[in-house]
Write an enzyme that holds these catalytic residues in place. Structure first.
Site, PDB file in Angstrom:
ATOM      1  N   HIS A  63       0.838  -1.205   0.000  1.00  0.00           N
ATOM      2  CA  HIS A  63       0.000   0.000   0.000  1.00  0.00           C
ATOM      3  C   HIS A  63       0.872   1.254   0.000  1.00  0.00           C
ATOM      4  O   HIS A  63       1.536   1.568   0.981  1.00  0.00           O
ATOM      5  CB  HIS A  63      -0.928   0.006   1.214  1.00  0.00           C
ATOM      6  CG  HIS A  63      -1.947   1.106   1.170  1.00  0.00           C
ATOM      7  ND1 HIS A  63      -2.964   1.134   0.234  1.00  0.00           N
ATOM      8  CD2 HIS A  63      -2.108   2.228   1.918  1.00  0.00           C
ATOM      9  CE1 HIS A  63      -3.704   2.212   0.428  1.00  0.00           C
ATOM     10  NE2 HIS A  63      -3.206   2.899   1.432  1.00  0.00           N
ATOM     11  N   GLN A  68       2.817  11.133  -1.620  1.00  0.00           N
ATOM     12  CA  GLN A  68       2.808  11.571  -0.221  1.00  0.00           C
ATOM     13  C   GLN A  68       4.199  11.562   0.412  1.00  0.00           C
ATOM     14  O   GLN A  68       4.397  12.091   1.510  1.00  0.00           O
ATOM     15  CB  GLN A  68       1.813  10.731   0.590  1.00  0.00           C
ATOM     16  CG  GLN A  68       0.372  11.008   0.130  1.00  0.00           C
ATOM     17  CD  GLN A  68      -0.669  10.197   0.872  1.00  0.00           C
ATOM     18  OE1 GLN A  68      -0.390   9.580   1.888  1.00  0.00           O
ATOM     19  NE2 GLN A  68      -1.890  10.192   0.352  1.00  0.00           N
ATOM     20  N   TYR A 125      -4.910   7.479  -6.994  1.00  0.00           N
ATOM     21  CA  TYR A 125      -6.204   8.168  -7.161  1.00  0.00           C
ATOM     22  C   TYR A 125      -6.091   9.583  -7.716  1.00  0.00           C
ATOM     23  O   TYR A 125      -7.093  10.256  -7.915  1.00  0.00           O
ATOM     24  CB  TYR A 125      -6.996   8.168  -5.850  1.00  0.00           C
ATOM     25  CG  TYR A 125      -6.313   8.797  -4.649  1.00  0.00           C
ATOM     26  CD1 TYR A 125      -6.365  10.165  -4.434  1.00  0.00           C
ATOM     27  CD2 TYR A 125      -5.642   8.007  -3.728  1.00  0.00           C
ATOM     28  CE1 TYR A 125      -5.755  10.740  -3.328  1.00  0.00           C
ATOM     29  CE2 TYR A 125      -5.022   8.567  -2.618  1.00  0.00           C
ATOM     30  CZ  TYR A 125      -5.079   9.935  -2.421  1.00  0.00           C
ATOM     31  OH  TYR A 125      -4.466  10.492  -1.336  1.00  0.00           O
ATOM     32  N   ARG A 210     -16.334   6.325   2.085  1.00  0.00           N
ATOM     33  CA  ARG A 210     -16.578   7.775   2.079  1.00  0.00           C
ATOM     34  C   ARG A 210     -16.661   8.285   0.648  1.00  0.00           C
ATOM     35  O   ARG A 210     -17.444   9.183   0.328  1.00  0.00           O
ATOM     36  CB  ARG A 210     -15.429   8.509   2.792  1.00  0.00           C
ATOM     37  CG  ARG A 210     -15.373   8.283   4.286  1.00  0.00           C
ATOM     38  CD  ARG A 210     -14.197   9.021   4.918  1.00  0.00           C
ATOM     39  NE  ARG A 210     -12.965   8.250   4.876  1.00  0.00           N
ATOM     40  CZ  ARG A 210     -11.816   8.682   4.372  1.00  0.00           C
ATOM     41  NH1 ARG A 210     -11.728   9.877   3.833  1.00  0.00           N
ATOM     42  NH2 ARG A 210     -10.736   7.917   4.397  1.00  0.00           N
ATOM     43  N   HIS A 271      -5.774  -1.031   6.221  1.00  0.00           N
ATOM     44  CA  HIS A 271      -5.898  -0.534   7.607  1.00  0.00           C
ATOM     45  C   HIS A 271      -6.755  -1.478   8.456  1.00  0.00           C
ATOM     46  O   HIS A 271      -6.231  -2.157   9.310  1.00  0.00           O
ATOM     47  CB  HIS A 271      -6.432   0.903   7.700  1.00  0.00           C
ATOM     48  CG  HIS A 271      -5.601   1.903   6.957  1.00  0.00           C
ATOM     49  ND1 HIS A 271      -4.276   2.101   7.229  1.00  0.00           N
ATOM     50  CD2 HIS A 271      -5.916   2.747   5.928  1.00  0.00           C
ATOM     51  CE1 HIS A 271      -3.793   3.028   6.408  1.00  0.00           C
ATOM     52  NE2 HIS A 271      -4.767   3.426   5.604  1.00  0.00           N
ATOM     53  N   ASP A 322       2.344   3.186   2.899  1.00  0.00           N
ATOM     54  CA  ASP A 322       1.224   4.116   2.777  1.00  0.00           C
ATOM     55  C   ASP A 322       1.663   5.563   2.532  1.00  0.00           C
ATOM     56  O   ASP A 322       1.972   5.938   1.409  1.00  0.00           O
ATOM     57  CB  ASP A 322       0.348   3.979   4.040  1.00  0.00           C
ATOM     58  CG  ASP A 322      -0.992   4.710   3.939  1.00  0.00           C
ATOM     59  OD1 ASP A 322      -1.268   5.281   2.889  1.00  0.00           O
ATOM     60  OD2 ASP A 322      -1.755   4.694   4.919  1.00  0.00           O
TER      61      ASP A 322
HETATM   62 ZN    ZN Z   1      -3.719   4.842   1.932  1.00  0.00          ZN
END
Ligand code: ZN
Length: 448
Positions: A63, A68, A125, A210, A271, A322
Protein backbone atom coordinates in the site's frame (compact mmCIF):
# COMPACT_ATOMS: atom_id res chain seq x y z
CA UNK A 1 28.31 -8.50 -12.60
CA UNK A 2 26.98 -8.33 -16.13
CA UNK A 3 23.69 -6.67 -16.87
CA UNK A 4 22.28 -10.09 -17.66
CA UNK A 5 22.83 -11.15 -14.05
CA UNK A 6 24.41 -14.18 -12.47
CA UNK A 7 23.62 -17.81 -13.26
CA UNK A 8 23.77 -18.85 -9.62
CA UNK A 9 23.84 -17.15 -6.24
CA UNK A 10 25.39 -18.65 -3.14
CA UNK A 11 23.95 -17.28 0.09
CA UNK A 12 25.83 -17.43 3.35
CA UNK A 13 22.39 -17.59 5.02
CA UNK A 14 18.95 -17.60 3.43
CA UNK A 15 15.39 -17.62 4.72
CA UNK A 16 13.30 -20.13 2.79
CA UNK A 17 10.03 -19.53 4.64
CA UNK A 18 10.52 -21.61 7.81
CA UNK A 19 11.15 -20.50 11.37
CA UNK A 20 14.96 -20.46 10.92
CA UNK A 21 17.50 -19.38 8.31
CA UNK A 22 19.41 -22.02 6.37
CA UNK A 23 23.20 -22.02 5.93
CA UNK A 24 24.94 -22.29 2.57
CA UNK A 25 22.02 -21.93 0.16
CA UNK A 26 22.72 -22.20 -3.57
CA UNK A 27 20.09 -20.56 -5.78
CA UNK A 28 20.37 -21.49 -9.45
CA UNK A 29 18.82 -18.93 -11.74
CA UNK A 30 16.75 -19.68 -14.81
CA UNK A 31 16.37 -16.33 -16.55
CA UNK A 32 14.29 -14.10 -14.30
CA UNK A 33 13.21 -17.05 -12.17
CA UNK A 34 14.68 -19.36 -9.58
CA UNK A 35 15.66 -22.69 -11.15
CA UNK A 36 16.69 -24.79 -8.17
CA UNK A 37 17.46 -24.25 -4.50
CA UNK A 38 19.93 -26.37 -2.52
CA UNK A 39 20.78 -26.05 1.16
CA UNK A 40 23.91 -27.07 3.06
CA UNK A 41 26.31 -26.05 0.27
CA UNK A 42 29.33 -25.24 2.41
CA UNK A 43 31.20 -22.96 0.00
CA UNK A 44 30.35 -21.04 -3.17
CA UNK A 45 30.80 -23.01 -6.41
CA UNK A 46 33.06 -21.23 -8.94
CA UNK A 47 30.22 -20.00 -11.19
CA UNK A 48 28.17 -18.55 -8.32
CA UNK A 49 28.07 -14.98 -7.06
CA UNK A 50 28.40 -14.92 -3.26
CA UNK A 51 25.92 -13.03 -1.11
CA UNK A 52 27.00 -12.29 2.46
CA UNK A 53 24.51 -11.79 5.30
CA UNK A 54 20.92 -13.06 5.27
CA UNK A 55 19.17 -13.41 1.92
CA UNK A 56 15.38 -13.09 1.98
CA UNK A 57 12.74 -12.82 -0.74
CA UNK A 58 12.19 -9.29 -2.04
CA UNK A 59 9.95 -7.29 0.29
CA UNK A 60 6.49 -6.22 -0.84
CA UNK A 61 4.95 -2.82 -0.15
CA UNK A 62 1.25 -3.55 -0.60
CA UNK A 63 0.00 0.00 0.00
CA UNK A 64 1.67 3.16 -1.30
CA UNK A 65 0.67 6.66 -2.37
CA UNK A 66 3.97 7.72 -3.96
CA UNK A 67 3.29 11.47 -4.00
CA UNK A 68 2.81 11.57 -0.22
CA UNK A 69 6.58 11.10 0.15
CA UNK A 70 6.71 14.90 -0.26
CA UNK A 71 4.94 15.30 3.10
CA UNK A 72 7.63 13.60 5.16
CA UNK A 73 8.61 15.77 8.12
CA UNK A 74 6.28 18.57 7.01
CA UNK A 75 3.19 17.59 8.95
CA UNK A 76 4.68 17.10 12.41
CA UNK A 77 4.37 20.59 13.92
CA UNK A 78 1.34 21.42 16.04
CA UNK A 79 -1.60 19.39 17.27
CA UNK A 80 -3.98 17.72 14.91
CA UNK A 81 -5.39 14.43 13.69
CA UNK A 82 -5.97 12.49 10.47
CA UNK A 83 -8.24 15.23 9.11
CA UNK A 84 -5.76 18.08 9.70
CA UNK A 85 -3.06 15.93 8.09
CA UNK A 86 -5.37 15.41 5.12
CA UNK A 87 -5.57 19.16 4.54
CA UNK A 88 -1.75 19.29 4.19
CA UNK A 89 -1.84 16.28 1.90
CA UNK A 90 -4.45 18.00 -0.30
CA UNK A 91 -2.11 21.01 -0.72
CA UNK A 92 0.49 18.72 -2.29
CA UNK A 93 -2.13 16.89 -4.35
CA UNK A 94 -3.38 20.25 -5.62
CA UNK A 95 0.05 21.34 -6.81
CA UNK A 96 1.46 18.23 -8.45
CA UNK A 97 1.52 17.92 -12.25
CA UNK A 98 2.40 14.81 -14.29
CA UNK A 99 6.09 15.63 -14.86
CA UNK A 100 6.74 16.34 -11.17
CA UNK A 101 4.66 13.31 -10.26
CA UNK A 102 6.92 11.16 -12.44
CA UNK A 103 10.13 12.52 -10.92
CA UNK A 104 8.82 12.13 -7.37
CA UNK A 105 7.39 8.64 -7.95
CA UNK A 106 10.61 7.42 -9.56
CA UNK A 107 12.71 8.62 -6.63
CA UNK A 108 10.20 7.29 -4.07
CA UNK A 109 10.15 3.88 -5.75
CA UNK A 110 13.96 3.93 -5.88
CA UNK A 111 14.02 4.68 -2.14
CA UNK A 112 11.82 1.61 -1.73
CA UNK A 113 14.23 -0.53 -3.76
CA UNK A 114 17.13 0.65 -1.59
CA UNK A 115 15.04 -0.52 1.38
CA UNK A 116 14.70 -4.00 -0.15
CA UNK A 117 11.21 -3.56 -1.61
CA UNK A 118 10.90 -5.28 -4.99
CA UNK A 119 7.14 -5.00 -5.56
CA UNK A 120 4.73 -2.17 -4.80
CA UNK A 121 0.97 -1.80 -4.89
CA UNK A 122 0.40 1.84 -5.84
CA UNK A 123 -3.07 2.92 -4.68
CA UNK A 124 -3.41 5.59 -7.30
CA UNK A 125 -6.20 8.17 -7.16
CA UNK A 126 -4.75 11.42 -8.52
CA UNK A 127 -5.95 11.09 -12.10
CA UNK A 128 -6.96 14.48 -13.52
CA UNK A 129 -5.84 18.08 -13.87
CA UNK A 130 -6.91 21.18 -11.93
CA UNK A 131 -10.69 21.30 -11.25
CA UNK A 132 -10.95 17.81 -12.72
CA UNK A 133 -9.99 18.79 -16.28
CA UNK A 134 -9.11 15.64 -18.26
CA UNK A 135 -5.58 15.41 -19.60
CA UNK A 136 -5.27 14.63 -23.30
CA UNK A 137 -4.39 11.10 -22.20
CA UNK A 138 -6.72 10.60 -19.21
CA UNK A 139 -4.28 8.01 -17.88
CA UNK A 140 -1.20 10.19 -18.21
CA UNK A 141 -0.38 10.09 -14.49
CA UNK A 142 -1.04 6.36 -14.15
CA UNK A 143 1.27 5.70 -17.08
CA UNK A 144 3.90 8.01 -15.55
CA UNK A 145 3.71 6.01 -12.32
CA UNK A 146 4.22 2.75 -14.21
CA UNK A 147 7.19 4.20 -16.10
CA UNK A 148 8.62 5.58 -12.84
CA UNK A 149 8.52 2.08 -11.35
CA UNK A 150 10.28 0.63 -14.39
CA UNK A 151 13.10 3.15 -14.17
CA UNK A 152 13.44 2.59 -10.43
CA UNK A 153 13.68 -1.18 -10.97
CA UNK A 154 10.62 -2.20 -8.92
CA UNK A 155 7.65 -4.35 -9.89
CA UNK A 156 4.37 -2.49 -9.64
CA UNK A 157 0.68 -3.14 -9.55
CA UNK A 158 -1.11 0.10 -10.36
CA UNK A 159 -4.24 -0.16 -8.22
CA UNK A 160 -6.26 2.37 -10.16
CA UNK A 161 -8.61 3.90 -7.64
CA UNK A 162 -12.23 4.88 -8.03
CA UNK A 163 -12.98 8.06 -6.05
CA UNK A 164 -16.30 9.81 -6.62
CA UNK A 165 -17.54 11.70 -3.57
CA UNK A 166 -16.19 14.13 -0.98
CA UNK A 167 -17.78 12.09 1.81
CA UNK A 168 -20.96 10.06 2.23
CA UNK A 169 -23.70 12.04 0.48
CA UNK A 170 -21.30 14.88 -0.44
CA UNK A 171 -20.12 15.95 -3.86
CA UNK A 172 -16.42 15.88 -4.58
CA UNK A 173 -15.02 19.38 -4.19
CA UNK A 174 -11.77 21.30 -4.63
CA UNK A 175 -8.78 19.02 -5.12
CA UNK A 176 -11.04 15.99 -4.91
CA UNK A 177 -12.15 16.87 -8.44
CA UNK A 178 -8.69 15.72 -9.54
CA UNK A 179 -9.49 12.28 -8.08
CA UNK A 180 -13.00 11.82 -9.45
CA UNK A 181 -14.07 10.27 -12.73
CA UNK A 182 -17.66 11.33 -12.01
CA UNK A 183 -19.13 7.81 -12.10
CA UNK A 184 -18.01 4.22 -11.78
CA UNK A 185 -18.77 3.69 -15.48
CA UNK A 186 -16.48 6.58 -16.43
CA UNK A 187 -13.83 5.14 -14.09
CA UNK A 188 -14.14 1.75 -15.82
CA UNK A 189 -13.93 3.31 -19.27
CA UNK A 190 -10.74 5.18 -18.36
CA UNK A 191 -9.11 2.21 -16.64
CA UNK A 192 -9.88 0.00 -19.63
CA UNK A 193 -7.25 2.04 -21.49
CA UNK A 194 -4.45 0.91 -19.16
CA UNK A 195 -2.43 -2.14 -20.03
CA UNK A 196 0.02 -4.37 -18.17
CA UNK A 197 3.62 -4.53 -19.37
CA UNK A 198 6.77 -6.31 -18.26
CA UNK A 199 7.10 -5.71 -14.53
CA UNK A 200 3.81 -3.81 -14.32
CA UNK A 201 0.29 -5.07 -13.68
CA UNK A 202 -3.00 -3.27 -13.21
CA UNK A 203 -5.54 -3.74 -10.44
CA UNK A 204 -8.46 -1.83 -8.99
CA UNK A 205 -9.21 0.04 -5.81
CA UNK A 206 -12.24 1.58 -4.14
CA UNK A 207 -10.94 4.60 -2.27
CA UNK A 208 -13.25 4.09 0.73
CA UNK A 209 -16.94 4.01 1.60
CA UNK A 210 -16.58 7.77 2.08
CA UNK A 211 -15.65 8.31 -1.56
CA UNK A 212 -17.52 5.49 -3.33
CA UNK A 213 -21.21 4.69 -2.85
CA UNK A 214 -22.35 1.04 -2.66
CA UNK A 215 -23.67 0.86 -6.25
CA UNK A 216 -20.39 2.23 -7.60
CA UNK A 217 -18.40 -0.13 -5.34
CA UNK A 218 -20.35 -3.06 -6.81
CA UNK A 219 -19.54 -1.86 -10.34
CA UNK A 220 -15.80 -1.60 -9.55
CA UNK A 221 -15.85 -5.05 -7.94
CA UNK A 222 -17.56 -6.58 -10.99
CA UNK A 223 -15.01 -4.93 -13.29
CA UNK A 224 -12.12 -6.32 -11.21
CA UNK A 225 -13.71 -9.77 -11.10
CA UNK A 226 -14.09 -9.89 -14.89
CA UNK A 227 -10.34 -9.33 -15.16
CA UNK A 228 -9.25 -11.38 -12.10
CA UNK A 229 -7.58 -8.22 -10.78
CA UNK A 230 -6.65 -7.57 -7.19
CA UNK A 231 -9.05 -5.12 -5.53
CA UNK A 232 -8.13 -2.93 -2.56
CA UNK A 233 -10.05 -0.45 -0.40
CA UNK A 234 -9.28 1.73 2.62
CA UNK A 235 -11.50 0.29 5.37
CA UNK A 236 -12.24 1.64 8.86
CA UNK A 237 -9.07 3.69 9.24
CA UNK A 238 -10.86 6.24 11.43
CA UNK A 239 -13.80 5.95 13.86
CA UNK A 240 -15.49 8.86 12.05
CA UNK A 241 -15.71 6.75 8.88
CA UNK A 242 -17.50 4.00 10.83
CA UNK A 243 -19.89 6.53 12.39
CA UNK A 244 -20.75 8.17 9.06
CA UNK A 245 -21.27 4.77 7.45
CA UNK A 246 -23.48 3.56 10.29
CA UNK A 247 -25.69 6.63 10.21
CA UNK A 248 -26.04 6.66 6.40
CA UNK A 249 -26.40 2.92 5.78
CA UNK A 250 -26.81 1.19 9.14
CA UNK A 251 -23.74 -0.90 8.39
CA UNK A 252 -20.01 -0.96 9.06
CA UNK A 253 -17.74 -0.21 6.08
CA UNK A 254 -16.83 -3.91 5.92
CA UNK A 255 -20.51 -4.87 6.08
CA UNK A 256 -21.34 -2.39 3.34
CA UNK A 257 -18.58 -3.67 1.05
CA UNK A 258 -19.62 -7.27 1.74
CA UNK A 259 -23.21 -6.46 0.73
CA UNK A 260 -21.90 -4.80 -2.46
CA UNK A 261 -20.07 -8.01 -3.43
CA UNK A 262 -16.60 -6.56 -2.92
CA UNK A 263 -15.16 -9.17 -0.54
CA UNK A 264 -13.31 -12.10 -2.12
CA UNK A 265 -9.93 -13.79 -2.07
CA UNK A 266 -8.68 -11.04 -4.40
CA UNK A 267 -9.77 -8.30 -1.99
CA UNK A 268 -7.49 -6.54 0.48
CA UNK A 269 -8.85 -4.25 3.19
CA UNK A 270 -6.28 -1.56 3.92
CA UNK A 271 -5.90 -0.53 7.61
CA UNK A 272 -8.96 -2.35 9.06
CA UNK A 273 -8.12 -0.61 12.32
CA UNK A 274 -11.56 -0.26 13.90
CA UNK A 275 -13.48 -3.50 13.31
CA UNK A 276 -16.49 -5.16 14.90
CA UNK A 277 -16.81 -8.86 15.66
CA UNK A 278 -18.92 -9.28 12.54
CA UNK A 279 -16.24 -7.53 10.45
CA UNK A 280 -13.62 -10.08 11.56
CA UNK A 281 -15.95 -12.89 10.50
CA UNK A 282 -16.65 -11.29 7.12
CA UNK A 283 -12.98 -10.65 6.30
CA UNK A 284 -11.78 -14.04 7.54
CA UNK A 285 -14.70 -15.99 6.08
CA UNK A 286 -14.30 -14.21 2.75
CA UNK A 287 -10.66 -15.29 2.45
CA UNK A 288 -9.74 -11.60 2.25
CA UNK A 289 -6.38 -9.99 2.75
CA UNK A 290 -5.73 -7.14 5.16
CA UNK A 291 -2.90 -4.66 4.66
CA UNK A 292 -1.69 -2.94 7.82
CA UNK A 293 0.45 0.19 7.62
CA UNK A 294 1.60 0.64 11.21
CA UNK A 295 4.04 3.53 10.75
CA UNK A 296 1.40 5.59 8.96
CA UNK A 297 -1.32 4.50 11.39
CA UNK A 298 0.91 5.71 14.24
CA UNK A 299 1.76 8.90 12.42
CA UNK A 300 -1.90 9.73 11.77
CA UNK A 301 -3.06 8.70 15.25
CA UNK A 302 -5.38 6.11 13.65
CA UNK A 303 -5.02 3.42 16.30
CA UNK A 304 -3.43 -0.03 16.53
CA UNK A 305 -4.56 -2.52 13.90
CA UNK A 306 -5.89 -5.79 15.33
CA UNK A 307 -3.26 -7.92 13.58
CA UNK A 308 -3.46 -10.97 15.85
CA UNK A 309 -7.23 -11.19 15.69
CA UNK A 310 -7.09 -10.86 11.90
CA UNK A 311 -4.50 -13.62 11.63
CA UNK A 312 -6.64 -15.79 13.91
CA UNK A 313 -9.60 -15.57 11.51
CA UNK A 314 -7.22 -16.41 8.63
CA UNK A 315 -7.24 -12.99 7.02
CA UNK A 316 -4.02 -12.86 5.01
CA UNK A 317 -1.77 -10.10 6.34
CA UNK A 318 0.36 -7.77 4.24
CA UNK A 319 2.19 -4.52 4.97
CA UNK A 320 2.39 -1.07 3.42
CA UNK A 321 4.30 2.16 3.95
CA UNK A 322 1.22 4.12 2.78
CA UNK A 323 2.04 7.82 3.40
CA UNK A 324 5.81 7.14 3.50
CA UNK A 325 6.31 8.78 6.89
CA UNK A 326 9.05 6.14 6.74
CA UNK A 327 9.98 3.61 4.07
CA UNK A 328 11.18 0.63 6.06
CA UNK A 329 9.27 -2.65 5.84
CA UNK A 330 11.23 -4.13 8.76
CA UNK A 331 9.78 -1.38 10.94
CA UNK A 332 6.27 -2.11 9.62
CA UNK A 333 6.71 -5.84 10.26
CA UNK A 334 7.87 -5.59 13.86
CA UNK A 335 5.33 -2.84 14.58
CA UNK A 336 2.56 -5.40 14.01
CA UNK A 337 3.83 -7.24 17.04
CA UNK A 338 5.29 -4.42 19.13
CA UNK A 339 2.30 -2.06 18.92
CA UNK A 340 0.01 -4.89 20.05
CA UNK A 341 2.35 -5.61 22.98
CA UNK A 342 1.73 -2.09 24.27
CA UNK A 343 -2.00 -2.68 24.25
CA UNK A 344 -2.14 -6.29 25.40
CA UNK A 345 0.74 -6.57 27.86
CA UNK A 346 1.64 -9.86 26.13
CA UNK A 347 4.75 -10.64 24.05
CA UNK A 348 5.04 -13.11 21.22
CA UNK A 349 1.70 -12.84 19.41
CA UNK A 350 3.45 -13.11 16.03
CA UNK A 351 6.65 -15.05 15.32
CA UNK A 352 9.42 -13.34 13.37
CA UNK A 353 8.85 -15.76 10.49
CA UNK A 354 5.14 -14.91 10.41
CA UNK A 355 6.01 -11.22 10.26
CA UNK A 356 8.51 -11.84 7.47
CA UNK A 357 5.89 -13.80 5.52
CA UNK A 358 3.55 -10.81 5.75
CA UNK A 359 6.41 -8.62 4.49
CA UNK A 360 7.13 -10.85 1.49
CA UNK A 361 4.67 -13.48 0.17
CA UNK A 362 1.72 -11.85 1.95
CA UNK A 363 2.24 -8.58 0.14
CA UNK A 364 3.01 -10.16 -3.23
CA UNK A 365 -0.20 -12.22 -3.07
CA UNK A 366 -2.23 -9.15 -2.14
CA UNK A 367 -1.10 -7.11 -5.13
CA UNK A 368 -1.30 -9.89 -7.71
CA UNK A 369 2.28 -11.15 -7.91
CA UNK A 370 1.77 -14.63 -6.42
CA UNK A 371 4.87 -15.96 -8.16
CA UNK A 372 7.07 -13.54 -6.15
CA UNK A 373 7.82 -13.23 -2.45
CA UNK A 374 9.34 -16.67 -1.88
CA UNK A 375 12.65 -18.37 -2.59
CA UNK A 376 11.55 -21.56 -4.37
CA UNK A 377 11.83 -23.18 -7.81
CA UNK A 378 9.80 -21.27 -10.44
CA UNK A 379 9.41 -18.20 -8.23
CA UNK A 380 10.58 -14.87 -9.63
CA UNK A 381 14.20 -14.32 -8.60
CA UNK A 382 13.51 -11.23 -6.47
CA UNK A 383 16.00 -11.36 -3.61
CA UNK A 384 17.36 -9.07 -0.93
CA UNK A 385 20.45 -9.43 1.22
CA UNK A 386 20.59 -7.90 4.67
CA UNK A 387 24.12 -7.23 5.94
CA UNK A 388 24.72 -8.71 9.38
CA UNK A 389 28.04 -6.94 9.97
CA UNK A 390 26.78 -3.39 10.68
CA UNK A 391 26.36 -1.98 14.17
CA UNK A 392 22.70 -2.93 14.48
CA UNK A 393 23.13 -6.59 13.59
CA UNK A 394 26.73 -7.48 14.49
CA UNK A 395 26.72 -10.55 16.74
CA UNK A 396 23.69 -12.11 15.02
CA UNK A 397 23.74 -15.91 15.28
CA UNK A 398 22.53 -18.24 12.55
CA UNK A 399 19.94 -19.63 14.94
CA UNK A 400 18.43 -16.20 15.64
CA UNK A 401 19.10 -14.50 12.30
CA UNK A 402 15.40 -14.21 11.35
CA UNK A 403 14.48 -12.70 14.73
CA UNK A 404 17.47 -10.33 14.63
CA UNK A 405 16.58 -9.02 11.19
CA UNK A 406 12.84 -8.66 11.81
CA UNK A 407 13.24 -7.01 15.22
CA UNK A 408 16.41 -4.94 14.72
CA UNK A 409 17.28 -4.40 11.03
CA UNK A 410 16.61 -1.11 9.31
CA UNK A 411 16.26 -0.31 5.64
CA UNK A 412 19.88 0.91 5.82
CA UNK A 413 21.06 -2.68 6.42
CA UNK A 414 19.88 -3.76 2.95
CA UNK A 415 22.99 -4.44 0.84
CA UNK A 416 21.90 -6.04 -2.41
CA UNK A 417 18.60 -6.09 -4.22
CA UNK A 418 17.97 -8.43 -7.14
CA UNK A 419 14.81 -8.19 -9.25
CA UNK A 420 14.17 -10.87 -11.87
CA UNK A 421 17.73 -12.17 -11.41
CA UNK A 422 19.35 -8.75 -11.99
CA UNK A 423 21.09 -6.57 -9.46
CA UNK A 424 19.31 -3.24 -8.99
CA UNK A 425 21.16 -2.35 -5.78
CA UNK A 426 24.72 -3.50 -5.04
CA UNK A 427 26.49 -2.81 -1.73
CA UNK A 428 23.76 -0.34 -0.75
CA UNK A 429 23.96 1.70 -3.96
CA UNK A 430 21.20 1.99 -6.57
CA UNK A 431 22.94 1.11 -9.83
CA UNK A 432 21.09 3.54 -12.10
CA UNK A 433 19.68 6.44 -10.04
CA UNK A 434 20.93 9.02 -7.55
CA UNK A 435 17.97 8.53 -5.25
CA UNK A 436 18.54 11.30 -2.72
CA UNK A 437 19.13 13.86 -5.48
CA UNK A 438 15.96 12.71 -7.24
CA UNK A 439 13.90 13.15 -4.06
CA UNK A 440 15.44 16.57 -3.43
CA UNK A 441 14.72 17.72 -6.95
CA UNK A 442 11.09 16.59 -6.98
CA UNK A 443 10.17 17.79 -3.49
CA UNK A 444 11.77 21.20 -4.13
CA UNK A 445 9.19 21.71 -6.91
CA UNK A 446 6.26 21.37 -4.45
CA UNK A 447 4.88 23.80 -1.86
CA UNK A 448 6.76 23.89 1.46
ZN1 ZN B 1 -3.72 4.84 1.93
Amino acid sequence: MSAKGASALWCELAWLGGERAEEGVLIELDGERVGAVATGVASPPPQATSLAGLTIPGLANAHSHAFQRALRGRTQAGQGDFWTWRRRMYEIAEAIEPDVYFTLARATFAEMVLAGITAVGEFHYLHHGADGARYEDPNVIGRAVIEAAREAGIRITLLDTCYLHGGIGREADGVQLRFSDGSADAWAERVDGLEARAGARVGAAIHSVRAVDPEAAARVAAFATERSWPLHAHVSEQPAENEDCASAYGKTPTGLLAAAGVLSERFTAVHATHLTEADFELLGGGGCGVCLCPTTERDLADGVGPARRLADVNARISLGTDSHALIDIFEEARALELDERLESGVRGGHSAAELLRAATAGGCDSIGWPEAGRIAPQALADLVTVGLDGVRLAGTSTHHAVESVVFAASAADVRDVIVGGRFIVRDGVHLSLDVAAGLDEAIAMLPE
